[in-house]
Structures are given as C-alpha cells and as structure tokens.
Scaffold this motif. Structure first.
Motif, mmCIF file in Angstrom:
data_model
loop_
_atom_site.group_PDB
_atom_site.id
_atom_site.type_symbol
_atom_site.label_atom_id
_atom_site.label_comp_id
_atom_site.label_asym_id
_atom_site.label_seq_id
_atom_site.Cartn_x
_atom_site.Cartn_y
_atom_site.Cartn_z
ATOM 1 N N LEU A 147 0.845 -1.192 0.000
ATOM 2 C CA LEU A 147 0.000 0.000 0.000
ATOM 3 C C LEU A 147 0.879 1.240 0.000
ATOM 4 C CD1 LEU A 147 -2.717 -0.890 2.691
ATOM 5 C CD2 LEU A 147 -2.647 -1.521 0.268
ATOM 6 N N THR A 148 0.388 2.302 -0.600
ATOM 7 C CA THR A 148 1.056 3.591 -0.481
ATOM 8 C C THR A 148 0.814 4.125 0.920
ATOM 9 O OG1 THR A 148 -0.862 4.859 -1.210
ATOM 10 C CG2 THR A 148 0.635 4.040 -2.927
ATOM 11 N N LEU A 149 1.531 5.166 1.291
ATOM 12 C CA LEU A 149 1.317 5.762 2.605
ATOM 13 C C LEU A 149 -0.110 6.271 2.728
ATOM 14 C CD1 LEU A 149 2.206 6.705 5.363
ATOM 15 C CD2 LEU A 149 3.215 8.746 4.310
ATOM 16 N N ASP A 150 -0.626 6.915 1.677
ATOM 17 C CA ASP A 150 -2.006 7.413 1.718
ATOM 18 C C ASP A 150 -2.995 6.272 1.907
ATOM 19 O OD1 ASP A 150 -1.252 10.044 1.437
ATOM 20 O OD2 ASP A 150 -1.597 10.121 -0.727
ATOM 21 N N GLU A 151 -2.745 5.150 1.243
ATOM 22 C CA GLU A 151 -3.641 3.996 1.388
ATOM 23 C C GLU A 151 -3.556 3.409 2.790
ATOM 24 O OE1 GLU A 151 -3.704 2.335 -3.235
ATOM 25 O OE2 GLU A 151 -2.096 1.717 -1.858
ATOM 26 N N ALA A 152 -2.355 3.386 3.357
ATOM 27 C CA ALA A 152 -2.201 2.893 4.723
ATOM 28 C C ALA A 152 -2.918 3.805 5.712
ATOM 29 C CB ALA A 152 -0.715 2.788 5.084
ATOM 30 N N VAL A 153 -2.851 5.108 5.483
ATOM 31 C CA VAL A 153 -3.559 6.055 6.347
ATOM 32 C C VAL A 153 -5.066 5.855 6.209
ATOM 33 C CG1 VAL A 153 -4.074 8.500 6.706
ATOM 34 C CG2 VAL A 153 -1.707 7.757 6.413
ATOM 35 N N ASP A 154 -5.547 5.655 4.979
ATOM 36 C CA ASP A 154 -6.970 5.366 4.772
ATOM 37 C C ASP A 154 -7.389 4.131 5.579
ATOM 38 O OD1 ASP A 154 -7.384 7.484 3.046
ATOM 39 O OD2 ASP A 154 -7.083 6.293 1.225
ATOM 40 N N LEU A 155 -6.555 3.107 5.548
ATOM 41 C CA LEU A 155 -6.857 1.879 6.279
ATOM 42 C C LEU A 155 -6.920 2.143 7.781
ATOM 43 C CD1 LEU A 155 -7.240 -1.198 6.416
ATOM 44 C CD2 LEU A 155 -4.737 -1.415 6.410
ATOM 45 N N MET A 156 -5.984 2.927 8.301
ATOM 46 C CA MET A 156 -5.995 3.228 9.736
ATOM 47 C C MET A 156 -7.232 4.024 10.126
ATOM 48 S SD MET A 156 -2.002 3.899 10.808
ATOM 49 C CE MET A 156 -1.565 5.051 9.503
ATOM 50 N N ILE A 157 -7.624 4.973 9.297
ATOM 51 C CA ILE A 157 -8.834 5.750 9.585
ATOM 52 C C ILE A 157 -10.052 4.837 9.588
ATOM 53 C CG2 ILE A 157 -10.387 7.519 8.661
ATOM 54 C CD1 ILE A 157 -7.902 9.056 7.757
ATOM 55 N N THR A 158 -10.125 3.929 8.616
ATOM 56 C CA THR A 158 -11.224 2.969 8.575
ATOM 57 C C THR A 158 -11.242 2.106 9.827
ATOM 58 O OG1 THR A 158 -11.187 2.872 6.151
ATOM 59 C CG2 THR A 158 -12.201 1.021 7.294
ATOM 60 N N ALA A 159 -10.072 1.654 10.240
ATOM 61 C CA ALA A 159 -9.980 0.822 11.442
ATOM 62 C C ALA A 159 -10.448 1.592 12.672
ATOM 63 C CB ALA A 159 -8.547 0.340 11.628
ATOM 64 N N ILE A 160 -10.051 2.840 12.779
ATOM 65 C CA ILE A 160 -10.432 3.659 13.937
ATOM 66 C C ILE A 160 -11.932 3.921 13.942
ATOM 67 C CG2 ILE A 160 -10.218 5.970 14.952
ATOM 68 C CD1 ILE A 160 -7.260 5.914 13.932
ATOM 69 N N GLN A 161 -12.474 4.324 12.801
ATOM 70 C CA GLN A 161 -13.896 4.659 12.738
ATOM 71 C C GLN A 161 -14.772 3.443 12.968
ATOM 72 O OE1 GLN A 161 -14.254 6.593 8.902
ATOM 73 N NE2 GLN A 161 -13.828 8.614 9.766
ATOM 74 N N ARG A 162 -14.404 2.315 12.365
ATOM 75 C CA ARG A 162 -15.209 1.105 12.528
ATOM 76 C C ARG A 162 -14.985 0.463 13.893
ATOM 77 N NH1 ARG A 162 -15.341 -2.828 7.296
ATOM 78 N NH2 ARG A 162 -16.197 -1.407 5.735
ATOM 79 N N GLY A 163 -13.713 0.256 14.232
ATOM 80 C CA GLY A 163 -13.386 -0.530 15.414
ATOM 81 C C GLY A 163 -13.684 0.145 16.733
ATOM 82 N N PHE A 164 -13.614 1.479 16.777
ATOM 83 C CA PHE A 164 -13.802 2.192 18.041
ATOM 84 C C PHE A 164 -15.091 3.014 18.106
ATOM 85 C CE2 PHE A 164 -9.022 2.056 17.779
ATOM 86 C CZ PHE A 164 -8.863 1.098 18.761
ATOM 87 N N PHE A 165 -15.626 3.387 16.952
ATOM 88 C CA PHE A 165 -16.771 4.302 16.956
ATOM 89 C C PHE A 165 -17.936 3.822 16.106
ATOM 90 C CE2 PHE A 165 -12.884 6.933 17.545
ATOM 91 C CZ PHE A 165 -13.104 7.325 18.852
ATOM 92 N N ALA A 166 -17.982 2.527 15.813
ATOM 93 C CA ALA A 166 -19.103 2.010 15.007
ATOM 94 C C ALA A 166 -20.407 2.217 15.771
ATOM 95 C CB ALA A 166 -18.892 0.533 14.718
ATOM 96 N N ARG A 167 -21.448 2.584 15.052
ATOM 97 C CA ARG A 167 -22.773 2.768 15.672
ATOM 98 C C ARG A 167 -23.527 1.455 15.586
ATOM 99 N NH1 ARG A 167 -24.805 8.721 13.484
ATOM 100 N NH2 ARG A 167 -23.061 9.921 14.361
ATOM 101 N N VAL A 168 -23.331 0.642 16.596
ATOM 102 C CA VAL A 168 -23.978 -0.681 16.602
ATOM 103 C C VAL A 168 -25.463 -0.534 16.901
ATOM 104 C CG1 VAL A 168 -21.863 -1.838 17.277
ATOM 105 C CG2 VAL A 168 -23.427 -1.044 19.043
ATOM 106 N N GLN A 169 -26.258 -1.436 16.347
ATOM 107 C CA GLN A 169 -27.706 -1.416 16.524
ATOM 108 C C GLN A 169 -28.135 -2.540 17.448
ATOM 109 O OE1 GLN A 169 -29.455 1.097 15.056
ATOM 110 N NE2 GLN A 169 -27.477 1.816 14.282
ATOM 111 N N ASP A 170 -29.234 -2.322 18.133
ATOM 112 C CA ASP A 170 -29.793 -3.376 19.003
ATOM 113 C C ASP A 170 -30.385 -4.491 18.153
ATOM 114 O OD1 ASP A 170 -29.085 -2.023 21.282
ATOM 115 O OD2 ASP A 170 -30.981 -0.918 21.382
#
Length: 443
Positions: A420-443
């Motif tokens: 991955l390019t650096l930009d692609e790696a940063v995109d991946l980290m942002i995705t990981a942060i948004q999904r893994g820590f701040f996902a809006r889970v539903q009941d």
C-alpha cells in the motif's frame, strides 16, 4: 595452525534416516537449549559456542545437525508456524453473527495460546524480521502464506469496504503486535484473556461494523474496565541528547555528529540495531571509524541519542493528538496526524523496535521507551475514552490496540505482495479507527 579446510559430514536433518533415536534426542536438545538462550540473551547475542555448551556437545557436533544458528531459528520458526497454521485451518465462518463473533474470539484465544507457548520465538521473530538476516525471507514467506489463508476466510464472509488481503494483513499484524506487547510487559497489568476479548470486539467491528450489539454481548467477555495510564518518570539523559553533544563544537564538528546520528537511524532502520555495526554507520556517513569514536563511545551510545530524539518527537505527537476529535466526519486533522506519525515511526523504526522488544542492553533506552509509549498511550486514552458505547469496551486496552495500529499497520502494509502507499495505509488506519472504536452498533 593448519590451513586445511574443516570437512563436515552431511547435516543430520530432522528426517535423516541416519540420525537415529540418540541423534534425534541430541538435535531436540540443541533446539530446546537454543530457545532458552534466545529468551535470555536474544537471538543476535546468542553464539553457537553458547548453544553447544548448553547442550553439552562440541561445536563440531552441533554443526552435524545445524549448519548455523540461523538454521536452528528456522526450525523453531517452522515449529511455531505449524502450530499457527493448525489454528488457522480450524477457524469457523466469520461474520456479523453470534457464531461469527464466537469463531473470531476462539481464533484469537488460540493464537494467544500458541504465542504463550512460543513467546520467545515470537518476540525474537519481530527482532529478526526488522533486520537484514538470512532468516528474514522465511519469516516473510510464512506471514504471506498465513495472510492468504486468513484472507480466504474473510472472502467467504463477504467482507465489505476492505479488500480481504488488506484486512488479513491488518488482522495478523495487530494480533501479533498485541501479543508482543503482552510478553514485553506493555499492557498495564491487564490479563491475557481480557486482551483477547477486547481485541475480539475491536476486530469484529473493524471487519463487520454492522454487527448488532446483542452479538457483542453474546459472549462472557472480560473487556469492561476503567483506570488511568500512569506515565513513568523520564530517565535522566544529561549530556546525551544531540543538542548537548554538539554544544560548543564548531559548525563542522556539529554537522559531523548530526550526520553520524542520521546515518545510525538509517542503518538501524534498514538492517536492524543488532545487525548494524559501527563500520556500517561510518561508511554510510562518509567518515573514518576514528571519527565515530571521537563523539560516541559505542553503537549503543548513538542509539541512546536517537532514542532521546524519538522520545521528544513522540511526546510532541502525543500532545498534538489530544486536540483531535477522532469522531469528526472531517478526517483531515486525523489524516495529517497519522501521516506525520507514520513518517516519524518509519524514521525511528530501528530505535522503536529496540525499546519495544527491550533488546538493547541499556536501562536508559528501555526507560525512554517506556516513558514515550506511556505518554502516547495516555493521549490515545484521552481521545478514545469519553464516548458512550453499547458494547464491552475497556478504554485502556483500546488505547493499546490503537497504539498497535499506528505503530504497525504502515510498516505491515509495505510487506504484502502489492504494498500500500502511505495514503492507502492512512486510509486503512482511519477505517480501522472509525469502525473498530466508533461504530454505531444497533440493538
């Protein structure tokens, strides 16, 4: 002394028909004492003579079974690799269901069990993988093959939003790094099971952000916790920083010291700290060996100066992070910080690996590493903790997971077949942060 070459018989490999029960026992003893010595002194600091002495055999006898220390390491690597592949073959279906979450949690628990059994090898694995050594290609092949197997499981799960090969790389990189943190005492006293469970929740949401809250509550997890991260005192380093070393020198002499430090950073990054020699550093800097010893007492002395620089930069990065809202839909500030940190981590990677794995024989280096990582973790905790979540969440362990993401993902992204390019790696980290820590889970 005779100049005649030493002739050796063909090596007794593990499947050699000539080795016999006694030979098999000797071979196994060599492997076992090597593992103990690698744990005590590290791979690079363990000599063939030390292995032979511990195994109560001669150096010549050892060479009948293994042509070199690298071959012993490779056999140990194959052994723990086979254990991990056995676990991978038994991974059940993954997905946003109770069964998928249970299978993920089981896999992480089994990986952790294998890591515990072969902890010495996995810690040394990181050290060797970060250096130019004959063993490194074997490590690279194993990781690539393992990622292919995990990617196949993710493809079967119809993963969305992330390429399976990229997700597999991120998963294995984070799991290995978290287990490395456990076995180098970087988890603030948290128990292994609680770490496995916290990582299970994070990876489940990273891979399947649509996972309902009831799924995340379907297992008896030990991930909910509170607490703060205490930053230890910074070691005293009077006279060892680059500004202090160059104070009072002529401009030319100061530039020489700066060039040696920069060359050291580059060599540690490329070859690894242990594989780098003073000769490598002076050759890269374009100076004579005597010039090095005019300003530094040894290689470790230069490492200390680099670690001071790395620590100062890490603390500055940590303070900047506290001002960033990781939940902001506008990710520009987050992206800028992650890019800057990735460049920092790459430049000082040799120093960071030395303090992360505690392989340098210096209390100052170890202390600087503990201080810098704790300062970063405290800032990571600050930006992760304030938000309410309807699922199990341990703020301290989440901070450690985020540390693993920012330290390991950019380099792991360069190690896959199509980097991955650096930009692609940063995109991946942002995705990981948004999904893994701040996902809006539903009941």
């Amino acid at each position: 002394m005779s100049e005649n070459p030493i002739l050796r018989r063909a090596s007794y490999g593990p499947s050699s028909p000539e080795v016999g029960k006694r030979g098999a026992s000797t071979r196994r003893r060599i492997v076992e004492v090597s593992l103990d010595l690698f744990a005590e002194d590290g791979f690079f600091n363990t000599s063939v003579d030390a292995i032979a002495k511990a195994a109560d055999i001669s150096r010549a006898t050892l060479y009948q079974y293994f042509p070199s220390k690298d071959e012993i390491f490779q056999e140990l690597l194959d052994e723990c690799g086979r254990a991990l592949f056995r676990v991978a073959r038994r991974i059940g279906p993954l997905g946003p269901t109770e069964v998928g979450f249970d299978n993920l949690n089981w896999w992480l628990g089994e990986w952790s069990w294998v890591f515990e059994k072969y902890s010495t090898m996995f810690v040394q694995w990181s050290t060797v993988a970060a250096s130019e050594s004959d063993v490194r290609p074997g490590i690279d092949r194993f990781v690539a093959n393992y990622n292919v197997r995990v990617a196949a499981r993710l493809e079967e799960a119809e993963l969305e939003g992330i390429e399976p090969r990229v997700a597999a790389m991120a998963m294995t990189a984070l799991v290995h790094r978290m287990n490395l943190f456990i076995h180098t005492d970087r988890v603030y006293g948290r128990e292994t099971q609680s770490i496995v469970d916290a990582l299970s929740v994070f990876l489940q949401l990273f891979l399947f952000p649509e996972t309902p809250a009831k799924v995340l509550h379907s297992l008896r997890l030990s991930t909910v916790g509170v607490g703060a991260i205490t930053v230890p005192d910074r070691p005293t380093t009077a006279g060892l920083s680059l500004p202090e070393r160059t104070e009072g020198l002529t401009k030319r002499a100061a530039n020489t010291v700066s060039s040696l430090v920069a060359a050291g950073a580059q060599q540690f990054r490329t070859k690894g700290y242990h594989r780098t020699s003073v000769d490598d550093i002076v050759e890269a800097a374009g100076f004579a060996r005597g010039t090095f010893y005019k300003y530094f007492s040894e290689k470790q002395d230069l490492l200390t100066t680099l670690c001071i620089e790395a620590t100062n930069a890490a603390v500055e990065q940590a303070q900047t992070l506290r001002e960033i809202d990781l939940t902001d839909p506008d990710t520009s500030a987050q992206r800028e910080w992650l890019t800057t940190f990735a460049k920092y981590a790459e430049y000082y990677s040799g120093s960071i690996e030395a303090w992360t794995e505690r392989t340098a024989e210096s209390e100052i280096v170890t202390g600087l590493g503990a201080y810098a990582q704790s300062a970063m973790d405290a800032s990571l905790l600050t930006v992760l903790a304030p938000y309410d979540r309807d699922y199990p969440f341990d703020p301290v362990l989440s901070a450690i997971i985020l540390r693993a993401i920012i330290v390991r993902i950019p380099s792991a992204a360069q190690e896959i077949e199509e980097p991955l390019t650096l930009d692609e790696a940063v995109d991946l980290m942002i995705t990981a942060i948004q999904r893994g820590f701040f996902a809006r889970v539903q009941d």
